[in-house]
Write a protein that holds these residues in place. Structure first.
Motif, PDB file in Angstrom:
ATOM      1  N   LEU A   1     -19.119   9.086   0.482  1.00 28.04           N
ATOM      2  CA  LEU A   1     -17.903   9.891   0.427  1.00 28.04           C
ATOM      3  C   LEU A   1     -18.125  11.263   1.057  1.00 28.04           C
ATOM      4  N   SER A   2     -19.271  11.879   0.775  1.00 31.95           N
ATOM      5  CA  SER A   2     -19.555  13.188   1.352  1.00 31.95           C
ATOM      6  C   SER A   2     -19.693  13.089   2.869  1.00 31.95           C
ATOM      7  N   SER A   3     -20.358  12.036   3.357  1.00 31.15           N
ATOM      8  CA  SER A   3     -20.536  11.869   4.799  1.00 31.15           C
ATOM      9  C   SER A   3     -19.203  11.636   5.503  1.00 31.15           C
ATOM     10  N   ILE A   4     -18.327  10.891   4.859  1.00 34.01           N
ATOM     11  CA  ILE A   4     -16.996  10.680   5.432  1.00 34.01           C
ATOM     12  C   ILE A   4     -16.236  11.991   5.476  1.00 34.01           C
ATOM     13  N   ARG A   5     -16.273  12.734   4.368  1.00 38.11           N
ATOM     14  CA  ARG A   5     -15.557  14.012   4.318  1.00 38.11           C
ATOM     15  C   ARG A   5     -16.049  14.965   5.409  1.00 38.11           C
ATOM     16  N   GLU A   6     -17.346  15.021   5.624  1.00 35.08           N
ATOM     17  CA  GLU A   6     -17.918  15.930   6.623  1.00 35.08           C
ATOM     18  C   GLU A   6     -17.440  15.621   8.037  1.00 35.08           C
ATOM     19  N   ARG A   7     -17.003  14.373   8.267  1.00 35.37           N
ATOM     20  CA  ARG A   7     -16.594  13.958   9.604  1.00 35.37           C
ATOM     21  C   ARG A   7     -15.085  14.075   9.832  1.00 35.37           C
ATOM     22  N   LEU A   8     -14.351  14.564   8.850  1.00 37.69           N
ATOM     23  CA  LEU A   8     -12.900  14.624   8.952  1.00 37.69           C
ATOM     24  C   LEU A   8     -12.397  16.038   9.244  1.00 37.69           C
ATOM     25  N   LYS A   9     -11.308  16.107   9.984  1.00 37.11           N
ATOM     26  CA  LYS A   9     -10.612  17.372  10.168  1.00 37.11           C
ATOM     27  C   LYS A   9      -9.978  17.791   8.840  1.00 37.11           C
ATOM     28  N   PRO A  10      -9.753  19.083   8.651  1.00 40.51           N
ATOM     29  CA  PRO A  10      -9.031  19.511   7.449  1.00 40.51           C
ATOM     30  C   PRO A  10      -7.675  18.829   7.340  1.00 40.51           C
ATOM     31  N   ASN A  11      -7.339  18.387   6.165  1.00 41.64           N
ATOM     32  CA  ASN A  11      -6.075  17.700   5.854  1.00 41.64           C
ATOM     33  C   ASN A  11      -6.012  16.262   6.363  1.00 41.64           C
ATOM     34  N   ALA A  12      -7.086  15.762   6.935  1.00 44.98           N
ATOM     35  CA  ALA A  12      -7.080  14.384   7.431  1.00 44.98           C
ATOM     36  C   ALA A  12      -6.998  13.402   6.267  1.00 44.98           C
ATOM     37  N   PRO A  13      -6.210  12.333   6.402  1.00 38.64           N
ATOM     38  CA  PRO A  13      -6.103  11.348   5.322  1.00 38.64           C
ATOM     39  C   PRO A  13      -7.309  10.419   5.259  1.00 38.64           C
ATOM     40  N   PHE A  14      -7.628  10.014   4.060  1.00 37.87           N
ATOM     41  CA  PHE A  14      -8.686   9.042   3.811  1.00 37.87           C
ATOM     42  C   PHE A  14      -8.138   7.999   2.850  1.00 37.87           C
ATOM     43  N   VAL A  15      -8.193   6.723   3.267  1.00 36.31           N
ATOM     44  CA  VAL A  15      -7.737   5.613   2.432  1.00 36.31           C
ATOM     45  C   VAL A  15      -8.951   4.788   2.020  1.00 36.31           C
ATOM     46  N   VAL A  16      -9.078   4.539   0.718  1.00 36.50           N
ATOM     47  CA  VAL A  16     -10.185   3.750   0.192  1.00 36.50           C
ATOM     48  C   VAL A  16      -9.614   2.699  -0.758  1.00 36.50           C
ATOM     49  N   VAL A  17     -10.099   1.459  -0.623  1.00 37.16           N
ATOM     50  CA  VAL A  17      -9.624   0.340  -1.445  1.00 37.16           C
ATOM     51  C   VAL A  17     -10.828  -0.503  -1.845  1.00 37.16           C
ATOM     52  N   HIS A  18     -10.931  -0.833  -3.123  1.00 33.96           N
ATOM     53  CA  HIS A  18     -12.037  -1.670  -3.575  1.00 33.96           C
ATOM     54  C   HIS A  18     -11.783  -2.130  -5.012  1.00 33.96           C
ATOM     55  N   LEU A  19     -12.701  -2.919  -5.539  1.00 32.06           N
ATOM     56  CA  LEU A  19     -12.618  -3.334  -6.938  1.00 32.06           C
ATOM     57  C   LEU A  19     -12.725  -2.114  -7.845  1.00 32.06           C
ATOM     58  N   SER A  20     -11.795  -1.983  -8.770  1.00 34.05           N
ATOM     59  CA  SER A  20     -11.789  -0.844  -9.681  1.00 34.05           C
ATOM     60  C   SER A  20     -10.918  -1.198 -10.872  1.00 34.05           C
ATOM     61  N   PHE A  21     -11.510  -1.214 -12.055  1.00 32.23           N
ATOM     62  CA  PHE A  21     -10.755  -1.545 -13.267  1.00 32.23           C
ATOM     63  C   PHE A  21     -11.508  -1.014 -14.479  1.00 32.23           C
ATOM     64  N   PRO A  22     -10.865  -0.946 -15.647  1.00 30.34           N
ATOM     65  CA  PRO A  22     -11.511  -0.379 -16.833  1.00 30.34           C
ATOM     66  C   PRO A  22     -12.816  -1.093 -17.180  1.00 30.34           C
ATOM     67  N   GLN A  23     -13.795  -0.313 -17.618  1.00 31.81           N
ATOM     68  CA  GLN A  23     -15.133  -0.838 -17.860  1.00 31.81           C
ATOM     69  C   GLN A  23     -15.527  -0.838 -19.338  1.00 31.81           C
ATOM     70  N   SER A  24     -14.700  -0.302 -20.205  1.00 32.53           N
ATOM     71  CA  SER A  24     -15.103  -0.136 -21.605  1.00 32.53           C
ATOM     72  C   SER A  24     -14.416  -1.144 -22.519  1.00 32.53           C
ATOM     73  N   ASP A  25     -14.988  -1.258 -23.747  1.00 31.08           N
ATOM     74  CA  ASP A  25     -14.373  -2.053 -24.810  1.00 31.08           C
ATOM     75  C   ASP A  25     -14.067  -3.484 -24.394  1.00 31.08           C
ATOM     76  N   GLY A  26     -14.983  -4.093 -23.641  1.00 28.22           N
ATOM     77  CA  GLY A  26     -14.799  -5.479 -23.239  1.00 28.22           C
ATOM     78  C   GLY A  26     -13.855  -5.678 -22.082  1.00 28.22           C
ATOM     79  N   ALA A  27     -13.288  -4.590 -21.552  1.00 25.91           N
ATOM     80  CA  ALA A  27     -12.303  -4.721 -20.474  1.00 25.91           C
ATOM     81  C   ALA A  27     -12.928  -5.275 -19.198  1.00 25.91           C
ATOM     82  N   ARG A  28     -14.186  -4.940 -18.940  1.00 20.82           N
ATOM     83  CA  ARG A  28     -14.837  -5.421 -17.713  1.00 20.82           C
ATOM     84  C   ARG A  28     -14.828  -6.948 -17.663  1.00 20.82           C
ATOM     85  N   SER A  29     -15.214  -7.580 -18.760  1.00 21.48           N
ATOM     86  CA  SER A  29     -15.255  -9.034 -18.802  1.00 21.48           C
ATOM     87  C   SER A  29     -13.869  -9.639 -18.603  1.00 21.48           C
ATOM     88  N   VAL A  30     -12.873  -9.013 -19.215  1.00 23.81           N
ATOM     89  CA  VAL A  30     -11.497  -9.500 -19.071  1.00 23.81           C
ATOM     90  C   VAL A  30     -11.056  -9.455 -17.620  1.00 23.81           C
TER      91      VAL A  30
END
Length: 236
Positions: A136-165
């Motif tokens: 993330l830092s390396s990507i930020r260093e290569r961007l112009k100010p105000n440049a958009p960054f789109v990131v998509v990946h697996l991301s969901f709650p990790q606590s209270d058994g939610a990860r398994s669900v």
């Protein structure tokens, strides 16, 4: 148990897996084509006709082709650790490859920019926490100010058994797409063992820590999340 490196080699180095790669996101990722189209629109809000875009995890060339088709004046730098996946990207792009520079390795092998925008789609969950921070830092260093960054990946709650669900929901979705249940169960186990999946709140916090502001969720599809954010104006 299969090591993480063996898992990555099988996913992105095996010739059969590479040949079938284009089908995989369609089976596992709800609304994959729509997410790519939304990403293109988010970039286009701030990227001029002559924009230069950094694509992290460019192997396969799927998003590169979508972006290049939609914006015929943009140019791109794509980076990926897998030589085989970069070869597939060249094939996927066809004549569009003339507007793309492909780099084998991680973000630090790409030009310094500054780029008008960047994306990292279905890649960040392969990096552990410390590597993710560096990316993330390396990507930020290569961007112009105000440049958009789109990131998509697996991301969901990790606590209270939610990860398994959520992992079970991922496997159920893949099975409903026509994948053999045993293979879906194997994918669930591999993801559980080898990928670094965070709470959505932690993902957003990492973006801010790396120098991105106005972090906004624009996509949520079962186990996947996608954000758009913008490089801070002040240099860090």
């Amino acid at each position: 148990m299969v090591s993480k490196q063996d898992f990555l080699d099988a996913a992105f180095g095996d010739s059969q897996a590479v040949a079938n790669y284009a089908e995989s996101p369609q089976l596992a990722f709800p609304g994959f084509a729509d997410m790519q189209r939304m990403t293109t629109l988010l970039l286009a809000e701030r990227v001029a006709n002559d924009g230069r875009v950094l694509v992290v995890g460019a192997g396969g060339g799927l998003e590169l082709k979508v972006f290049a088709d939609a914006q015929p004046s943009w140019t791109f730098d794509g980076v990926d650790p897998s030589a085989a996946m970069l070869q597939l990207a060249e094939q996927t792009l066809g004549p569009l490859v003339s507007r793309v520079s492909l780099h084998e390795g991680k973000v630090d092998v790409t030009p310094d920019g500054p780029f008008d925008a960047a994306t990292c789609i279905l890649t960040m969950h392969f990096a552990d926490l410390e590597e993710r921070k560096r990316m993330l830092s390396s990507i930020r260093e290569r961007l112009k100010p105000n440049a958009p960054f789109v990131v998509v990946h697996l991301s969901f709650p990790q606590s209270d058994g939610a990860r398994s669900v959520w992992l079970s929901r991922y496997a159920a979705y893949v099975t409903s797409s026509g994948v053999d249940p045993a293979k879906a169960a194997g994918a669930r186990e591999a993801i559980d063992s080898h990928l670094t999946i965070l709470d959505p709140e932690q993902d957003e916090s990492l973006l801010r820590e790396a120098g991105f502001s106005d972090v906004s969720l624009f996509y949520a599809g079962f186990a996947f999340r996608g954000w758009v954010s913008y490089a801070w104006q002040n240099e860090r």
